[in-house]
Motif scaffolding. Structure first.
Motif, mmCIF file in Angstrom:
data_model
loop_
_atom_site.group_PDB
_atom_site.id
_atom_site.type_symbol
_atom_site.label_atom_id
_atom_site.label_comp_id
_atom_site.label_asym_id
_atom_site.label_seq_id
_atom_site.Cartn_x
_atom_site.Cartn_y
_atom_site.Cartn_z
ATOM 1 N N ARG A 41 73.983 49.848 54.025
ATOM 2 C CA ARG A 41 73.195 49.325 52.906
ATOM 3 C C ARG A 41 71.704 49.592 53.120
ATOM 4 N N TYR A 42 71.061 50.146 52.089
ATOM 5 C CA TYR A 42 69.646 50.483 52.131
ATOM 6 C C TYR A 42 68.879 49.510 51.236
ATOM 7 N N ALA A 43 67.753 49.005 51.753
ATOM 8 C CA ALA A 43 67.005 47.979 51.033
ATOM 9 C C ALA A 43 65.498 48.175 51.182
ATOM 10 N N ILE A 44 64.772 47.513 50.293
ATOM 11 C CA ILE A 44 63.317 47.402 50.356
ATOM 12 C C ILE A 44 63.025 45.908 50.287
ATOM 13 N N GLY A 45 62.265 45.415 51.224
ATOM 14 C CA GLY A 45 61.928 43.992 51.205
ATOM 15 C C GLY A 45 63.146 43.095 51.164
ATOM 16 N N GLY A 46 64.232 43.536 51.791
ATOM 17 C CA GLY A 46 65.461 42.748 51.820
ATOM 18 C C GLY A 46 66.332 42.874 50.582
ATOM 19 N N LYS A 47 65.914 43.656 49.601
ATOM 20 C CA LYS A 47 66.672 43.838 48.352
ATOM 21 C C LYS A 47 67.358 45.199 48.373
ATOM 22 N N MET A 48 68.677 45.179 48.283
ATOM 23 C CA MET A 48 69.451 46.419 48.334
ATOM 24 C C MET A 48 69.246 47.253 47.066
ATOM 25 N N PHE A 49 69.127 48.570 47.256
ATOM 26 C CA PHE A 49 69.041 49.482 46.120
ATOM 27 C C PHE A 49 70.094 50.583 46.182
ATOM 28 N N ALA A 50 70.710 50.793 47.347
ATOM 29 C CA ALA A 50 71.740 51.823 47.489
ATOM 30 C C ALA A 50 72.631 51.491 48.680
ATOM 31 N N ALA A 51 73.837 52.036 48.661
ATOM 32 C CA ALA A 51 74.769 51.828 49.775
ATOM 33 C C ALA A 51 75.752 52.986 49.833
ATOM 34 N N VAL A 52 76.187 53.279 51.046
ATOM 35 C CA VAL A 52 77.299 54.202 51.234
ATOM 36 C C VAL A 52 78.468 53.318 51.656
ATOM 37 N N CYS A 53 79.488 53.273 50.820
ATOM 38 C CA CYS A 53 80.647 52.414 51.048
ATOM 39 C C CYS A 53 81.674 53.188 51.871
ATOM 40 N N LEU A 54 82.081 52.604 52.991
ATOM 41 C CA LEU A 54 83.006 53.272 53.895
ATOM 42 C C LEU A 54 84.391 52.638 53.828
ATOM 43 N N GLY A 55 85.408 53.458 54.016
ATOM 44 C CA GLY A 55 86.782 52.984 54.050
ATOM 45 C C GLY A 55 87.168 52.536 55.451
ATOM 46 N N GLU A 56 88.434 52.237 55.628
ATOM 47 C CA GLU A 56 88.934 51.725 56.905
ATOM 48 C C GLU A 56 88.749 52.716 58.054
ATOM 49 N N GLN A 57 88.770 53.993 57.774
ATOM 50 C CA GLN A 57 88.585 55.013 58.804
ATOM 51 C C GLN A 57 87.126 55.486 58.857
ATOM 52 N N ASN A 58 86.219 54.686 58.322
ATOM 53 C CA ASN A 58 84.788 54.996 58.253
ATOM 54 C C ASN A 58 84.487 56.269 57.468
ATOM 55 N N GLU A 59 85.344 56.590 56.517
ATOM 56 C CA GLU A 59 85.075 57.727 55.648
ATOM 57 C C GLU A 59 84.403 57.204 54.375
#
Length: 140
Positions: A41-59
């Protein structure tokens, strides 16, 4: 921390947009929030603006980002690889398939817009502090 960085590196190299982590971490004030839901999860000032969601195998299975509702709706009509935000508010968040056909330049533009959208919610004083900060914290 080292284990976390290895997980990020491995995950990023399993998708077409392997440049995302480097691209986002170069922006002023961007931090990674502590791991949750197996998302990067990527944030500015603690507020998320983007994320890369990973599955069980970290894909990676989605890149999720915040957009203005009208733009998100328009893009979902244009690209089958852009869908309403995975596990997020479907009006404000959108998800991109990590190995889809959305052009890299468009993904960069959308990440820039997500960053700007969240940054713009802060006071002018806080925005200036964020933009002038050279600190790029990992957050975990």
């Amino acid at each position: 921390m080292i284990e976390s960085n290895c997980k990020i590196w491995e995950a990023m190299h399993k998708m077409r947009y392997s440049w995302i982590d480097d691209y986002l971490m170069q922006k002023p004030g961007v931090e990674k929030l502590p791991p949750q839901w197996n998302w990067i999860r990527y944030a500015i000032g603690g507020k998320m603006f983007a994320a890369v969601c990973l599955g069980e195998q970290n894909e990676p299975y989605y890149i999720t980002l915040k957009l203005e509702p009208s733009e998100g709706s328009f893009l979902r009509e244009q690209y089958e690889d852009i869908i309403p935000g995975y596990y997020m508010n479907k009006q404000h968040w959108n998800s991109i398939k990590p190995n889809g056909a959305v052009p890299d330049d468009l993904v960069k533009d959308l990440l820039d817009k997500a960053y700007g959208l969240v940054l713009g919610r802060f006071s002018k004083k806080k925005q200036k502090e964020i933009l002038e900060s050279g600190d790029k914290a990992d957050g975990f």
